[in-house]
Write a protein that holds these residues in place. Structure first.
Motif, PDB file in Angstrom:
ATOM      1  N   SER A  55      86.736  76.464 -10.351  1.00  0.00           N
ATOM      2  CA  SER A  55      87.646  76.694 -11.594  1.00  0.00           C
ATOM      3  C   SER A  55      87.137  77.723 -12.493  1.00  0.00           C
ATOM      4  O   SER A  55      87.971  78.500 -12.711  1.00  0.00           O
ATOM      5  CB  SER A  55      87.863  75.151 -12.179  1.00  0.00           C
TER       6      SER A  55
ATOM      7  N   ASP B   5      71.122  71.372  -5.113  1.00  0.00           N
ATOM      8  CA  ASP B   5      71.727  70.381  -3.962  1.00  0.00           C
ATOM      9  C   ASP B   5      70.975  70.369  -2.650  1.00  0.00           C
ATOM     10  O   ASP B   5      71.372  69.361  -2.075  1.00  0.00           O
ATOM     11  CB  ASP B   5      73.283  71.099  -3.891  1.00  0.00           C
TER      12      ASP B   5
ATOM     13  N   ASP C  58      79.692  63.343  -3.628  1.00  0.00           N
ATOM     14  CA  ASP C  58      79.613  63.054  -5.020  1.00  0.00           C
ATOM     15  C   ASP C  58      79.444  64.539  -5.652  1.00  0.00           C
ATOM     16  O   ASP C  58      79.803  64.739  -6.654  1.00  0.00           O
ATOM     17  CB  ASP C  58      78.319  62.501  -5.196  1.00  0.00           C
ATOM     18  N   GLN C  59      79.149  65.727  -4.928  1.00  0.00           N
ATOM     19  CA  GLN C  59      78.893  67.027  -5.514  1.00  0.00           C
ATOM     20  C   GLN C  59      80.271  67.889  -5.557  1.00  0.00           C
ATOM     21  O   GLN C  59      80.282  68.802  -6.044  1.00  0.00           O
ATOM     22  CB  GLN C  59      77.826  68.163  -4.544  1.00  0.00           C
ATOM     23  N   PHE C  60      81.273  67.194  -5.140  1.00  0.00           N
ATOM     24  CA  PHE C  60      82.467  67.812  -5.102  1.00  0.00           C
ATOM     25  C   PHE C  60      83.145  68.064  -6.520  1.00  0.00           C
ATOM     26  O   PHE C  60      83.666  69.133  -6.690  1.00  0.00           O
ATOM     27  CB  PHE C  60      83.662  66.975  -4.419  1.00  0.00           C
ATOM     28  N   ASP C  61      82.913  67.197  -7.452  1.00  0.00           N
ATOM     29  CA  ASP C  61      83.344  67.298  -8.683  1.00  0.00           C
ATOM     30  C   ASP C  61      82.621  68.629  -9.395  1.00  0.00           C
ATOM     31  O   ASP C  61      83.286  69.531 -10.186  1.00  0.00           O
ATOM     32  CB  ASP C  61      83.188  66.221  -9.735  1.00  0.00           C
ATOM     33  N   SER C  62      81.260  68.652  -9.435  1.00  0.00           N
ATOM     34  CA  SER C  62      80.640  69.836  -9.989  1.00  0.00           C
ATOM     35  C   SER C  62      80.896  71.116  -9.206  1.00  0.00           C
ATOM     36  O   SER C  62      81.185  72.159 -10.031  1.00  0.00           O
ATOM     37  CB  SER C  62      79.079  69.589  -9.836  1.00  0.00           C
ATOM     38  N   GLU C  63      81.016  70.954  -7.982  1.00  0.00           N
ATOM     39  CA  GLU C  63      81.592  72.477  -7.192  1.00  0.00           C
ATOM     40  C   GLU C  63      82.995  72.657  -7.589  1.00  0.00           C
ATOM     41  O   GLU C  63      83.187  74.052  -7.657  1.00  0.00           O
ATOM     42  CB  GLU C  63      81.501  71.972  -5.724  1.00  0.00           C
ATOM     43  N   GLU C  64      83.933  71.848  -7.884  1.00  0.00           N
ATOM     44  CA  GLU C  64      85.381  72.193  -8.314  1.00  0.00           C
ATOM     45  C   GLU C  64      85.095  72.911  -9.658  1.00  0.00           C
ATOM     46  O   GLU C  64      86.059  73.936  -9.920  1.00  0.00           O
ATOM     47  CB  GLU C  64      86.105  71.061  -8.184  1.00  0.00           C
ATOM     48  N   ASP C  65      84.382  72.286 -10.596  1.00  0.00           N
ATOM     49  CA  ASP C  65      84.123  72.827 -11.819  1.00  0.00           C
ATOM     50  C   ASP C  65      83.720  74.341 -11.828  1.00  0.00           C
ATOM     51  O   ASP C  65      84.308  75.084 -12.438  1.00  0.00           O
ATOM     52  CB  ASP C  65      83.413  72.022 -12.776  1.00  0.00           C
ATOM     53  N   THR C  66      82.830  74.469 -10.888  1.00  0.00           N
ATOM     54  CA  THR C  66      82.335  75.943 -10.657  1.00  0.00           C
ATOM     55  C   THR C  66      83.470  76.923 -10.340  1.00  0.00           C
ATOM     56  O   THR C  66      83.350  77.920 -10.743  1.00  0.00           O
ATOM     57  CB  THR C  66      80.937  75.898  -9.854  1.00  0.00           C
TER      58      THR C  66
END
Length: 267
Positions: free
Chosen positions: A184, A102, A174-182
């Motif tokens: 979580s 990132d 755009d990186q918010f989704d992947s960061e939120e998965d991490t």
């Protein structure tokens, strides 16, 4: 457990008393033949037998108590070992996220075209080359053709810098989704951690994610400062150029009208 041991003692006591009664009956019958001394000797022997059996019962009771205490100690020790193993168990998987990739994307996306990027090591030199100082403009005022190319360079620098800054902001969004998965996954691991070592490791990974977010924020803030600095540099250079032109105009020599010529008004 104490009731069982007292019952054992009573059983031994009854057995001793029965033996004593049997011995006493035998001694009564034999007393007439052997005399009173034999009867008293038998009674003494029976009394010693009862005392011996009582002491044996007490010894057995003590031994059983010691065995019970030893078993309890062993059980407590096994629990201690179990807790030690549980507290030293490590996480099966570590979740670090795509921090490095990132940040590399953030550095590359702001370094495009003619824009000035925070990741450029020679950003100051580039600014000095593209935006001349007031002293340089006074000594080397650009002509019409030179000014056209100079202004084009200013425009490209500002536009590309603004575009790259906006792209950097869009990338982090755009990186918010992947960061939120991490995050979580880390929250789930934190809730199910069953030992001190696992809890510490989850805490370290969450701290690493916080550092990564701070690095991304630093990149965005740095690019914003670069964009503002580039725009202000353009404004200042534009003002310096206008001031240099005014000074050249007012300092130009005024030629006098030759003799013999008369200025006639035009109608």
């Amino acid at each position: 457990m104490p009731h069982r041991y007292s019952s054992t003692n009573r059983w031994f006591a009854c057995l001793a008393a029965a033996a004593l009664m049997i011995g006493a009956a035998g001694s009564v019958q034999a007393g007439t033949a052997t005399g009173a001394a034999t009867e008293w000797t038998q009674l003494a022997n029976n009394a010693q037998l009862v005392d011996l059996m009582k002491s044996s019962g007490i010894q057995v009771d003590n031994q059983l108590t010691q065995i019970s205490q030893l078993a309890e100690q062993i059980q407590n020790q096994l629990k201690i070992y179990e807790n030690m193993l549980q507290n030293t168990a490590q996480l099966p998987d570590h979740i670090w996220g795509q921090v490095e990739s990132d940040l590399n994307q953030l550095r590359s996306i702001v370094d495009q075209g003619q824009g000035i990027a925070f990741s450029m090591g020679n950003a100051d030199d580039v600014l000095q080359q593209r935006f001349q100082s007031y002293a340089d403009l006074k000594t080397n005022l650009p002509s019409n053709a030179t000014f056209s190319s100079t202004y084009q360079s200013w425009s490209d620098t500002n536009r590309d810098t603004i575009t790259s800054s906006l792209k950097a902001a869009s990338l982090t969004a755009d990186q918010f989704d992947s960061e939120e998965d991490t995050m979580s996954s880390l929250r789930s691991m934190s809730e199910t951690a069953d030992g001190q070592m696992k809890a510490l490791q989850v805490g370290h990974e969450i701290a690493a994610q916080q550092v990564a977010q701070m690095q991304k924020l630093r990149g965005l803030v740095s690019q914003q400062m670069t964009m503002i600095g580039t725009w202000l540099q353009t404004e200042q250079t534009d003002k310096d150029l206008a001031q240099a032109r005014r000074e050249k105009f007012f300092n130009a020599e005024v030629k006098s009208v030759p003799e013999g010529q008369k200025m006639e008004p035009r109608w």
